[in-house]
Motif scaffolding. Structure first.
Motif, mmCIF file in Angstrom:
data_model
loop_
_atom_site.group_PDB
_atom_site.id
_atom_site.type_symbol
_atom_site.label_atom_id
_atom_site.label_comp_id
_atom_site.label_asym_id
_atom_site.label_seq_id
_atom_site.Cartn_x
_atom_site.Cartn_y
_atom_site.Cartn_z
ATOM 1 N N GLY A 172 0.858 -1.167 0.000
ATOM 2 C CA GLY A 172 0.000 0.000 0.000
ATOM 3 C C GLY A 172 0.902 1.227 0.000
ATOM 4 O O GLY A 172 2.090 1.146 0.315
ATOM 5 N N ARG A 173 0.352 2.383 -0.327
ATOM 6 C CA ARG A 173 1.170 3.585 -0.456
ATOM 7 C C ARG A 173 1.948 3.963 0.804
ATOM 8 O O ARG A 173 3.144 4.260 0.716
ATOM 9 N N TRP A 198 4.838 1.612 1.122
ATOM 10 C CA TRP A 198 5.728 1.823 -0.015
ATOM 11 C C TRP A 198 6.630 3.035 0.221
ATOM 12 O O TRP A 198 7.842 2.964 -0.001
ATOM 13 N N GLN A 199 6.055 4.126 0.661
ATOM 14 C CA GLN A 199 6.861 5.327 0.846
ATOM 15 C C GLN A 199 7.925 5.130 1.922
ATOM 16 O O GLN A 199 9.031 5.666 1.809
ATOM 17 N N VAL A 225 2.558 -1.232 -6.262
ATOM 18 C CA VAL A 225 2.013 -0.323 -5.266
ATOM 19 C C VAL A 225 0.528 -0.129 -5.556
ATOM 20 O O VAL A 225 0.134 0.059 -6.710
ATOM 21 N N SER A 234 -2.523 2.321 -4.921
ATOM 22 C CA SER A 234 -2.869 3.671 -4.491
ATOM 23 C C SER A 234 -3.698 4.348 -5.562
ATOM 24 O O SER A 234 -3.397 4.236 -6.752
ATOM 25 N N ARG A 235 -4.722 5.070 -5.137
ATOM 26 C CA ARG A 235 -5.538 5.829 -6.085
ATOM 27 C C ARG A 235 -4.840 7.113 -6.521
ATOM 28 O O ARG A 235 -5.125 7.647 -7.576
ATOM 29 N N SER A 236 -3.921 7.625 -5.697
ATOM 30 C CA SER A 236 -3.333 8.942 -5.990
ATOM 31 C C SER A 236 -1.839 8.912 -6.296
ATOM 32 O O SER A 236 -1.330 9.843 -6.908
ATOM 33 N N TYR A 237 -1.120 7.881 -5.880
ATOM 34 C CA TYR A 237 0.329 7.839 -6.080
ATOM 35 C C TYR A 237 0.645 7.631 -7.556
ATOM 36 O O TYR A 237 0.099 6.736 -8.197
ATOM 37 N N VAL A 269 1.719 0.581 -10.620
ATOM 38 C CA VAL A 269 0.781 1.126 -9.637
ATOM 39 C C VAL A 269 -0.618 0.682 -10.052
ATOM 40 O O VAL A 269 -1.013 0.871 -11.201
ATOM 41 N N ARG A 297 -4.518 1.299 -9.372
ATOM 42 C CA ARG A 297 -5.318 2.381 -8.800
ATOM 43 C C ARG A 297 -6.750 1.977 -8.466
ATOM 44 O O ARG A 297 -7.354 2.536 -7.571
ATOM 45 N N LEU A 315 -4.597 -1.908 2.931
ATOM 46 C CA LEU A 315 -4.591 -2.804 1.779
ATOM 47 C C LEU A 315 -4.865 -4.236 2.223
ATOM 48 O O LEU A 315 -5.644 -4.950 1.596
#
Length: 190
Positions: free
Chosen positions: A49-50, A53-54, A86, A88-91, A100, A102, A128
C-alpha cells in the motif's frame, strides 16, 4: 494459481505502527530474519500500500549505505531485484515501483494471482491487507507479535468489514521474544 502471503509485524496490543506512524520497534533477530528470508524465497513479486511503499522506497534502494545489519544486507538486493506493485488511487509511481494499481482491486489482483510465477508477498500495512482480506484474496497470513505495547496507531486489519476465520498452521517463539504465527483462511462453513 499463485498465492498472496501477508507478512506483518504487530505489537501485543494489535498495532502495526505507533501513534505517529513509528515503525522503529520491531527487532529483527537472526531467527525472525531467517523466517522472513524463507518467505522471500517463495515469492517473485512484492505488494505494498502507499504508506508502506513510501517507507520502503525511502530506505531499501540504498539500505547498505545506512546499515550493515545482516538482514538488511540480504534483503536489500532481493527488494531491488523483485517486481514491486504499489496500490494507491493517488500515487503516480516512481523509478522503483514496477506498477501502480489504482482501482478495480478484485479483478487486478485476481489477474496477478493467475499469472505464471512464484507467490506474491504483501508486506506490512493495514488498509490494503483489510481490503484484500474482505475480497477473500489473501491465502496465508504470517503475523509476528513483538513484546511491545504501542498504545495507538493503525490496527492490524483496520477497516476490515467482514468476519475472518483462520486456521493456525504454525506458531513459534523466535529469538526468545517474538511469536510468529502462520494462518490460512478457514474453509467456508468450517
Amino acid at each position: 494459481m499463485r498465492k498472496i502471503i501477508y507478512w506483518v509485524h504487530t505489537s501485543v496490543d494489535g498495532f502495526v505502527d505507533g501513534p505517529n506512524g513509528e515503525f522503529d520497534w520491531p527487532v529483527m533477530g537472526p531467527e525472525l530474519s531467517a523466517y522472513s528470508d524463507a518467505l522471500d524465497e517463495r515469492v517473485d513479486t512484492l505488494l505494498f500500500g502507499r504508506p508502506v511503499w513510501q517507507m520502503m522506497v525511502g530506505f531499501w534502494p540504498t539500505a547498505e549505505t545506512m546499515s550493515q545489519d545482516p538482514h538488511v544486507l540480504r534483503f536489500a538486493p532481493f527488494w531491488r531485484a523483485s517486481r514491486k506493485i504499489v496500490f494507491s488511487r493517488s500515487y503516480q509511481g516512481d523509478e522503483w515501483a514496477s506498477r501502480v494499481i489504482r482501482d478495480d482491486l478484485q479483478s487486478e489482483v485476481a489477474a496477478l494471482k493467475a499469472e505464471p510465477g512464484a507467490d506474491l508477498l504483501l508486506t506490512g500495512g493495514a488498509n490494503l491487507a483489510a481490503a484484500l482480506t474482505d475480497l477473500g484474496l489473501i491465502d496465508e497470513y504470517h503475523v509476528a507479535v513483538h513484546p511491545v505495547a504501542l498504545g495507538g496507531g493503525r490496527k492490524l486489519f483496520a477497516g476490515s468489514t467482514q468476519l475472518l476465520n483462520l486456521q493456525t498452521q504454525d506458531s513459534r517463539l523466535v529469538d526468545g521474544q517474538v511469536v510468529v504465527t502462520s494462518y490460512r483462511r478457514a474453509p467456508a462453513g468450517g
